[in-house]
Design an enzyme around this catalytic site. Sequence first.
Site, PDB file in Angstrom:
ATOM      1  N   GLU A 181       0.693  -1.143  -0.041  1.00 56.98           N
ATOM      2  CA  GLU A 181      -0.035   0.115   0.068  1.00 56.98           C
ATOM      3  C   GLU A 181       0.762   1.230  -0.075  1.00 56.98           C
ATOM      4  O   GLU A 181       2.154   1.018   0.490  1.00 56.98           O
ATOM      5  CB  GLU A 181      -0.944   0.099   0.892  1.00 56.98           C
ATOM      6  CG  GLU A 181      -0.156   0.047   2.431  1.00 56.98           C
ATOM      7  CD  GLU A 181      -1.388  -0.625   3.564  1.00 56.98           C
ATOM      8  OE1 GLU A 181      -2.390  -0.355   3.789  1.00 56.98           O
ATOM      9  OE2 GLU A 181      -0.711  -1.133   4.508  1.00 56.98           O
ATOM     10  N   LYS A 237       2.707   4.613   1.149  1.00 52.10           N
ATOM     11  CA  LYS A 237       3.122   5.232   2.428  1.00 52.10           C
ATOM     12  C   LYS A 237       2.743   6.533   2.468  1.00 52.10           C
ATOM     13  O   LYS A 237       3.297   7.304   1.812  1.00 52.10           O
ATOM     14  CB  LYS A 237       4.634   4.798   2.448  1.00 52.10           C
ATOM     15  CG  LYS A 237       5.069   5.279   3.932  1.00 52.10           C
ATOM     16  CD  LYS A 237       6.765   5.059   4.038  1.00 52.10           C
ATOM     17  CE  LYS A 237       7.155   5.299   5.616  1.00 52.10           C
ATOM     18  NZ  LYS A 237       6.696   6.765   6.377  1.00 52.10           N
ATOM     19  N   ASP A 262       2.268  10.417   3.686  1.00 53.61           N
ATOM     20  CA  ASP A 262       2.894  11.330   4.353  1.00 53.61           C
ATOM     21  C   ASP A 262       2.138  12.165   5.185  1.00 53.61           C
ATOM     22  O   ASP A 262       1.726  13.379   4.674  1.00 53.61           O
ATOM     23  CB  ASP A 262       3.498  12.013   3.412  1.00 53.61           C
ATOM     24  CG  ASP A 262       4.897  12.774   3.859  1.00 53.61           C
ATOM     25  OD1 ASP A 262       5.000  12.398   5.102  1.00 53.61           O
ATOM     26  OD2 ASP A 262       5.451  13.468   3.339  1.00 53.61           O
ATOM     27  N   TYR A 275      -4.698   1.286   8.169  1.00 51.48           N
ATOM     28  CA  TYR A 275      -3.434   0.390   7.716  1.00 51.48           C
ATOM     29  C   TYR A 275      -2.991  -0.372   8.692  1.00 51.48           C
ATOM     30  O   TYR A 275      -1.995  -1.094   8.629  1.00 51.48           O
ATOM     31  CB  TYR A 275      -2.481   1.163   7.096  1.00 51.48           C
ATOM     32  CG  TYR A 275      -1.668   2.348   7.804  1.00 51.48           C
ATOM     33  CD1 TYR A 275      -1.049   1.691   8.851  1.00 51.48           C
ATOM     34  CD2 TYR A 275      -1.578   3.391   7.420  1.00 51.48           C
ATOM     35  CE1 TYR A 275      -0.247   2.608   9.937  1.00 51.48           C
ATOM     36  CE2 TYR A 275      -0.884   4.353   8.316  1.00 51.48           C
ATOM     37  CZ  TYR A 275      -0.381   3.953   9.502  1.00 51.48           C
ATOM     38  OH  TYR A 275       0.179   4.899  10.198  1.00 51.48           O
ATOM     39  N   LYS A 313      10.995   3.759   0.236  1.00 46.46           N
ATOM     40  CA  LYS A 313      11.111   5.137   0.218  1.00 46.46           C
ATOM     41  C   LYS A 313      11.195   5.617  -1.304  1.00 46.46           C
ATOM     42  O   LYS A 313      12.102   5.058  -1.746  1.00 46.46           O
ATOM     43  CB  LYS A 313      12.039   5.889   1.282  1.00 46.46           C
ATOM     44  CG  LYS A 313      11.736   5.505   2.662  1.00 46.46           C
ATOM     45  CD  LYS A 313      10.855   6.638   3.285  1.00 46.46           C
ATOM     46  CE  LYS A 313      11.365   7.983   3.725  1.00 46.46           C
ATOM     47  NZ  LYS A 313      11.015   8.275   4.981  1.00 46.46           N
ATOM     48  N   CYS A 366       6.789  48.086 -13.845  1.00 52.96           N
ATOM     49  CA  CYS A 366       6.693  46.810 -14.613  1.00 52.96           C
ATOM     50  C   CYS A 366       7.866  46.452 -15.222  1.00 52.96           C
ATOM     51  O   CYS A 366       8.290  47.250 -16.224  1.00 52.96           O
ATOM     52  CB  CYS A 366       5.530  46.665 -15.206  1.00 52.96           C
ATOM     53  SG  CYS A 366       5.092  45.315 -16.092  1.00 52.96           S
ATOM     54  N   CYS A 368       6.568  46.482 -19.104  1.00 49.34           N
ATOM     55  CA  CYS A 368       6.124  47.683 -19.819  1.00 49.34           C
ATOM     56  C   CYS A 368       6.555  49.029 -19.289  1.00 49.34           C
ATOM     57  O   CYS A 368       6.569  50.175 -19.865  1.00 49.34           O
ATOM     58  CB  CYS A 368       4.616  47.607 -20.016  1.00 49.34           C
ATOM     59  SG  CYS A 368       3.825  47.946 -18.630  1.00 49.34           S
ATOM     60  N   CYS A 423       0.932  45.756 -11.992  1.00 45.66           N
ATOM     61  CA  CYS A 423       1.344  46.588 -12.924  1.00 45.66           C
ATOM     62  C   CYS A 423       0.055  47.446 -13.364  1.00 45.66           C
ATOM     63  O   CYS A 423      -1.136  46.746 -13.649  1.00 45.66           O
ATOM     64  CB  CYS A 423       1.797  45.753 -14.245  1.00 45.66           C
ATOM     65  SG  CYS A 423       1.875  46.624 -15.903  1.00 45.66           S
ATOM     66  N   CYS A 474       0.386  46.902 -21.296  1.00 46.74           N
ATOM     67  CA  CYS A 474       1.502  46.137 -21.104  1.00 46.74           C
ATOM     68  C   CYS A 474       1.595  44.589 -21.944  1.00 46.74           C
ATOM     69  O   CYS A 474       0.455  44.048 -21.851  1.00 46.74           O
ATOM     70  CB  CYS A 474       1.381  45.658 -19.341  1.00 46.74           C
ATOM     71  SG  CYS A 474       2.540  44.702 -19.050  1.00 46.74           S
TER      72      CYS A 474
HETATM   73  S1  IVH Z   1       2.529   0.522   8.941  1.00 47.00           S
HETATM   74  C1  IVH Z   1       3.687  -1.602  12.602  1.00 47.00           C
HETATM   75  N1  IVH Z   1       1.434   1.382   6.773  1.00 47.00           N
HETATM   76  O1  IVH Z   1       4.722   5.641   8.329  1.00 47.00           O
HETATM   77  C2  IVH Z   1       3.622  -0.876  11.410  1.00 47.00           C
HETATM   78  N2  IVH Z   1       2.808   2.841   8.275  1.00 47.00           N
HETATM   79  O2  IVH Z   1       7.829   5.449   8.783  1.00 47.00           O
HETATM   80  C3  IVH Z   1       3.475   0.731  11.504  1.00 47.00           C
HETATM   81  N3  IVH Z   1       2.989   5.044   7.241  1.00 47.00           N
HETATM   82  O3  IVH Z   1       4.629   5.479  11.501  1.00 47.00           O
HETATM   83  C4  IVH Z   1       3.291   1.281  10.318  1.00 47.00           C
HETATM   84  N4  IVH Z   1       1.497   4.973   5.592  1.00 47.00           N
HETATM   85  O4  IVH Z   1       2.794   6.862  10.195  1.00 47.00           O
HETATM   86  C5  IVH Z   1       2.056   1.521   7.873  1.00 47.00           C
HETATM   87  N5  IVH Z   1       0.703   2.032   4.728  1.00 47.00           N
HETATM   88  C6  IVH Z   1       1.155   2.415   5.671  1.00 47.00           C
HETATM   89  C7  IVH Z   1       1.731   3.506   5.993  1.00 47.00           C
HETATM   90  C8  IVH Z   1       2.482   3.698   7.246  1.00 47.00           C
HETATM   91  C9  IVH Z   1       2.224   5.533   6.192  1.00 47.00           C
HETATM   92  C10 IVH Z   1       3.716   6.023   8.331  1.00 47.00           C
HETATM   93  C11 IVH Z   1       3.094   5.708   9.773  1.00 47.00           C
HETATM   94  C12 IVH Z   1       4.389   5.025  10.452  1.00 47.00           C
HETATM   95  C13 IVH Z   1       5.640   5.598   9.765  1.00 47.00           C
HETATM   96  C14 IVH Z   1       6.728   4.812   9.455  1.00 47.00           C
END
Ligand code: IVH
Length: 739
Positions: A114, A116, A118, A226, A313, A407, A410, A425, A431
């Site tokens: 899945e 990750k 942010d 998740y 990452k 500006c 012009c 401007c 212009c």
């Molecule tokens: S699993 C025990 N799944 O990433 C497993 N974390 O760098 C714990 N995060 O603290 C996390 N998307 O805040 C998991 N699909 C995802 C995630 C995810 C974002 C974040 C989460 C975690 C951090 C770790």
Amino acid sequence: MKHEVTERVADLRTQIEQHHYRYYVLDDPLIPDHAYDHLFQALLALEAQYPELVAADSPTQRVGAQPLAAFAQVVHTIPMLSLENVFDTSGFAAFDQRVRERLGVSEPVCYVAEPKLDGLAVSLRYEQGQLVQAATRGDGRRGEDVTLNVRTIPSVPLRLLGSGWPEQLEVRGEVFMPRAGFEQLNERQRTLGDKTFANPRNAAAGSLRQLDPGVAAQRPLDWLCYGFVTDTRLAETYFAVLQLLLSWGLPISPWLTQLSDATACQMYVEQMRARRDQLAYDIDGVVFKVDRLVDQQRLGFVARAPRWAIAHKFPAQEEITLVEAVSFQVGRTGALTPVAQLQPVTVAGVQVSHATLHNMDEIARKDVRVGDTVVVRRAGDVIPEVVRVLPQQRPADTVPVVLPVACPVCGAAVLRVPDEAVARCSGGLSCAAQRKQAIRHFASRKALDIRGLGNKLIDQLVAQDLVRDPADLFSLSLETLAGLERMGAKSAASLLVSLAQAKQTTLGRFLFALGIPGTGETMAQQLADQFGTLEAVQQLRLSDLIPLKLSQAGKLHQVWVAAALPPEQPVAELVPPAELSWCLPVHVRLLAEQFCTVGDLLAVPPAEWVNEPTCQVAGMGDNLAAKLVTFFQQARNQTVIMRLRQAGLVWPAPVRSKQAHPVSGCTFVLTGTLTQSRHVYRELLQAYGAKVASAVSAQTDYVVAGEVAGSKLMKARQLAVPVLDEAALLRLLDESAAS
Ligand code: IVH
């Protein structure tokens, strides 16, 4: 040597702790995440090489920071862990190898993948299906009680749906802010003169940790689930449990996928990397988890993270670079946007050499100077932006940015309207920059859609003074066009055809094409629908659009009486009283529509100042209304509109009731070669309430046949559907327009 290493380790720890505090506790980081990761990796590497230097208080030995004092603390019965990171295929291969060795299997292991997200991790506790508590991760063991704020997130169910959920259920997931919401929030902060957020993650963190849930409720937060903590085994696999969670109303990632081996995982990485810019929210990688829950249990945990999961990452969306210069771009409405010229840097795979600084207030707030080292951010399709300065890296000879008085295109004076952040401007359509942008906008797809009128051509037309405003486009001759660079007789002729075709338009498109400040495509269409004719829109007054309530009038009356203003002063010159924050220059203008001098105004009781507008437009704020009215009052704009109409721009007359119209509800099919492109006719017909289909059937009311019409014409004859030629169609439409 050993001494040096000890010092380096101590130095890294101090630095990491400082950044950690800025990031986790203050939500105000000094450096980009990947620069922090870099420090952390360096410390991990040294500690691996010299295990005797590992100390209990090292940042590598804990998960997070101390929670802020203001929220109640929550102790996580099961700690909230972090994830190990890898950055490439070999890193993932090593992880997969370790997993299989520990499980003692030689065949491939199934993973779940899945994105990750942010944002920031939260844990939600449901008892008997009710949300009873939400907590941040904090240091992994103790977090903050953010229940009231989390309850305001629309995608968090307050009560679980369906049945079969355990009486005690703890789910974990990520709270985040989608990019569009983040941009809007920052825009709002900028207009209010408040601090903007560096990125959606900080905005989400700042919002979730608002002490006032009312403020949190106005922030566009979202979340995805998740993880889970239960006493009972809900299913055999992580994937199956997440499907259950989804069925109970908990949102899970739409990209959640089961993958059969490490190769499939690498393909997933590539797919998500390619999709990254199109997602509605920021992701900083993908997460892989061993799917079978018994295997997860057997693999267990190390100090910071589970052994059964890994984060792959992506390249960072923020980078550090140098501001080499700041220039100013002039937009369609004359707005001057400061743009930082940067030492080129690759951000998330794309070379970035300039970034927006938005406006002078933003430059002042961020204190950006030429010569500074800055963090730039690029995410999705959003224009790269300078996020913040690294003050420690500022050399002595930086140069402050000053707004030019003239500006840069012009030479006209640059003006700042007191209640606007932007500088403009004052050259208007004289212009060249504004002219170019206005013509680009006029010709663009959602405006008059003039095919073949590209940016390069517009630049030439403006530079040679052949086109000063959009109306001039329609008097260009074949000879003039053919004489331009990279324009043969053939492309000149086809541009003339496009121009002729573009004259048949709709009122909505025409209004949009005019480029009324603040009026987008949707608002233009809404004005067309609501008012029907250009004249009706042109004649709108502020009093038609903007309300003034008795309570507001009363307060204004009071303040202005107390101010002892000279009675001969024109109302138009009054300044909105600073103590009435709702009062804008537009309210003064509204009063100036009725009263000439202060004497006239104050002689009348405030009850008579009250305005109940008759044709308010949904979604149109007071400022936008003022811009609209001003636009049509300006003589220059009136002239352009008149000349455009003289050039032959037309649109269907309004249809009082679509039902009453002869072609309304009829289905047309267009076939053969018509003198204008089909989309022109399609829009015309649709504007009259007719439908346009692609195939002839018994449901077809009319077939419009141009030259060399083929099978559709035959079909029409077979089915005895009336066939019109172009002239007959236009007659039909004209008659109805007149009726
Ligand atoms: S699993 C025990 N799944 O990433 C497993 N974390 O760098 C714990 N995060 O603290 C996390 N998307 O805040 C998991 N699909 C995802 C995630 C995810 C974002 C974040 C989460 C975690 C951090 C770790």
